[in-house]
Structures are given as structure tokens and as C-alpha cells.
Design an enzyme around this catalytic site. Sequence first.
Site, short mmCIF file in Angstrom:
data_model
loop_
_atom_site.label_atom_id
_atom_site.label_comp_id
_atom_site.label_asym_id
_atom_site.label_seq_id
_atom_site.Cartn_x
_atom_site.Cartn_y
_atom_site.Cartn_z
N SER A 78 14.30 28.41 -25.33
CA SER A 78 13.65 28.90 -26.36
C SER A 78 13.77 30.48 -26.47
O SER A 78 14.16 30.96 -25.38
CB SER A 78 12.05 28.56 -25.88
OG SER A 78 11.91 27.39 -26.03
N THR A 120 12.20 23.18 -35.60
CA THR A 120 11.13 24.08 -35.13
C THR A 120 11.63 25.44 -35.96
O THR A 120 12.72 25.39 -36.91
CB THR A 120 10.93 24.47 -33.93
OG1 THR A 120 12.08 25.19 -33.46
CG2 THR A 120 10.80 23.27 -33.08
N CYS A 121 10.76 26.58 -36.06
CA CYS A 121 11.23 27.63 -36.59
C CYS A 121 12.54 28.29 -35.98
O CYS A 121 13.19 29.22 -36.43
CB CYS A 121 10.05 28.75 -36.54
SG CYS A 121 9.36 28.89 -34.85
N ASN A 122 12.80 27.86 -34.81
CA ASN A 122 13.91 28.39 -33.88
C ASN A 122 15.07 27.54 -33.84
O ASN A 122 16.07 27.99 -33.27
CB ASN A 122 13.58 28.86 -32.51
CG ASN A 122 12.53 30.31 -32.79
OD1 ASN A 122 12.81 30.89 -33.59
ND2 ASN A 122 11.52 30.28 -31.72
N GLY A 140 -2.82 36.82 -36.80
CA GLY A 140 -2.54 35.42 -36.18
C GLY A 140 -3.73 34.84 -35.18
O GLY A 140 -4.22 36.19 -34.36
N ALA A 141 -4.06 33.84 -34.84
CA ALA A 141 -4.48 33.40 -33.85
C ALA A 141 -4.53 32.30 -32.96
O ALA A 141 -5.15 31.59 -32.24
CB ALA A 141 -6.31 33.07 -34.51
N GLY A 142 -3.04 31.95 -32.97
CA GLY A 142 -2.44 30.92 -32.20
C GLY A 142 -2.28 31.50 -30.68
O GLY A 142 -2.89 32.53 -30.13
N GLU A 194 7.94 29.23 -23.38
CA GLU A 194 6.80 28.96 -24.11
C GLU A 194 6.52 27.55 -24.43
O GLU A 194 7.42 26.64 -24.36
CB GLU A 194 7.13 29.37 -25.71
CG GLU A 194 8.39 28.82 -26.34
CD GLU A 194 8.24 27.62 -27.29
OE1 GLU A 194 6.97 27.32 -27.32
OE2 GLU A 194 9.17 27.02 -27.78
#
Length: 468
Positions: A109, A49-51, A216-218, A114
Site C-alpha cells: 500500500s 481501489t484508489c491506488n 474528511g472523517a474516515g 493501512e
Amino acid sequence: MSVLVVGLSHKSAPVTLLERAALSGDTLTKLLRDVFQAEPVAEVFVVSTCNRVEVYADVDRFHAGVTAICELLARHCGVPAQQLTPHLYVHYEDRAVSHLMAVACGLDSMVVGEGQILGQVRSALKLAGEQGTVGRVLSELGRLALRTGKRARTETAIGRAGLSLLTVAVELAAASLRTGPAGAAPAGATPAGAAPAGAASAEGAALAGRDVLIVGAGSMSALAAATATRSGAARIVVANRTRSRAERLAADVSATAAGLADVPAAMGAADVVISCTGATGQVITGDMVSAAVTARKQAGRTGPLVILDLAMPRDVDPAVAGLLDVVLIGIDMLGGQGTAAAGDDVAAVRVILEAELAAYHSAMDAARVAPTVVALRAKAAKVVDDELARLAGRLSGDDLSGRALDEIAQTVRRVVDKLLHAPTVRVKELAGSPGGEEYAAALRVLFDLDPRAVEAVTRAAPEQEVRG
């Protein structure tokens, strides 16, 4: 069971290294295949993931497994081993299992609780299944992690921790607007005037009279929009690459929708920018921010432009932090504060995690002796069938009805079942105790069980599981 995890995350590595190490697409698939082909590895899946980038493997040798995975991870990430290795962590057996469960629950996280990570773990297992790199051990472990993560979110309010973190972010932004760039705190600190995580704050007035731009729209953007609304923002603009998604989110909070092309102009009319897209590159550049600062001055806006970069990889050029009249707050400055805000929920999730782990260990212990139990019962059933066949042959000339023979057969089987019930149940209960395997070994010796029969049951178990 010898589960090993080797990885790095926001807790062990700086943002710059995480950005370089991120894996996706063909690179991720190649890493998966290469680790699977490593000699000490039997099964593998990768959570990227991004993290975090984490390799989970079932290995037959600890040190050989760690060495192979570290080398392949460095090669496929494109980061020299001497730079990557100091930031890697290793968990083995029980600690590896607990770590995956904590990850799936969102406890590990950056934004505690999240929900996206649960889907990312599911996707990692799905990809490994498609590539044929997972078997019985990691499939069972994956199901455990997903079940625990789902329970954590349905039985506790851990998901609200992300909202708490956004509340802290808004307080930091509000404090920066009051104090200006000179009063902004260094990374990891709380600016003067900002409420600490978990503390009561006047959230309804934090952004009173301020104009907010959300990029952003997430799911995180939706939380940001809701938080900005509750914080009294005078005007909210939602910008997204897909304008229709921006319009749907904007409608929920009575905001204005815009496309990404409108971001430069929208920043010039904003006091606070909250960026949280899923883009792999920078969305907001230094030139865009410089132009926005100029536009704000020309429009008579006072105070700094506060930018909250809640994305990973980062949406905003880090150099923006050096511009006059700009305050840049990154998610790495907020990560430690979310846990405190969700203390009770984290504790509740850990109770679920521990209960699931205990049940899992009990099931694994029972599974280890199950082949012996099945082989014992199969041998007993064959003895009963053989003796009943002999009895039927000896009594063939007697005047016994078929019903009488059936009653005799059922009685004999009940007697055998009752005799075997206590030892087979007890051996499963004792399987988790010190030397538990010795009880199963004793059964095999005392009842002279054929080792080939026990091995046949062991091999058949995964096949039956797949068919089921």
C-alpha cells in the site's frame, strides 16, 4: 495451479493514470464478467481501489491469459492500450500468490500497513462470488490472503505505519511553514528542517500555535486528527459531508465540527489543511484556495497555507501548487517514507507471510495426491467388506457369536489400515518434492486403481468443500 495477476498501482503508474483507470460499480462488474468469459480463464476476481486495479485469474495458458486480460483491462478502463500497457505488471504462480498476500497485509500500500485494503480484498472476493466467477482455486487463495492479512494486524504493529507516515507529513508541513513556499521541496524530497522518516522528532511542538483544518472523517482523518493533537495544534476543525461523523471525530480530539460547505471559510482561518476524503472528485478547488489565501492575509496571518492532500483520487486541484503563498504536499511525496518508519513491523509481517505461504504449498501438494489416497483406501475397504461377507457365509453354520464376527472384522480392518498408513502418509509428504506426482502415479499402478475412481474423488472435493 496457474494463478496470474495483471495490474497497475501507485508503484507502477502516475496518479493521473490511476485516476483514469479506477473501476467501480457496473464497469467493474462488466470487466469481471468479460474476463471470466475469456477462453484461457477459469476463475477471476478484481481488486479495484484508489491506488490499484488488479485482475487475479486462474488460467490454463500464461501468454493467452496475459493478452486477454490486458486487452479487456484497457477497454474497460477507457485508457488506450499503448498508454496503459507500459505501466502494467504481471505476476504468475508463486509470485502472484505472494503478491496478493503482501497486498492484503498492507505491505504494497501507499500507506504501509493501512487496514482498508483487507476489507477491499474481501469485497472483491465477495463480488466475484456473487457473480459466479471464482471457484476452488481462487477461493482458497482468497482465504489464504485474508487469513494472512488478519494475522499481520493482530500479531504485529504494522498498522502503526500509517501513523508514522502522518507524522512525516506533519513534519513536512511544519518545515514548509518555517521556510515558506520558496523553501518547499520538490516532489519526493524532504524539505530542509523536516525530520526524515523514522527519525526522532519534536512531534509535540511541530504544529505548536498552528490552526489545522481536517477535511474528511474516515480512518485516515482520525489518524490525522490524533497526530495534529499530539503535534501541539492550537485549534482543530473537522469538516465532513456527513456532519454527524465530523462531530464524533471532533469530540475525540476536542475539536470543532463543520460541514463541507464550511470548508472555504475554515481554510481562511487555517495554517494547515489535511484532506483525506473518499470522494471521487475534487473537494478543494483552486478558487477556494485563492479565496482562503486572501482571507488569511486580511486576517493578518503570516506564512503559507500548507495543504496536505492524503486522498486518492486527489481531493485538491493540482493547480493549487502554482499559487503564491501555498504549499501543496501530495501523498505521492510521502509513500516511500512510510516503509522505513515501519521497518521492524514489515520484517515481522514478512515472516508471517512466508510461514503461511509454506503451509499453503504443503496443503496444495497434499491435495494433489489426496484423490489417489482416498481411492486407494476406498478400494481396500471394499476388498475387506467383500472378504468379510464371504467369511460370514462360510461360517454361517458354525457356532460363532455375532460379537466374535465383529471382532474378526475389526481386526482385519486394523491390519489393512496399518499396512496402508505408512505409504499414504509418505506419499503426501513426498508430494512437494521434485517429481512428487510420480509417487502418487506409482500407487495408482501398483494397486491397479481405477482412473475413474480417482477422477470421481477429484470432482467431488469442491462439492464437499462447499457443503462443509
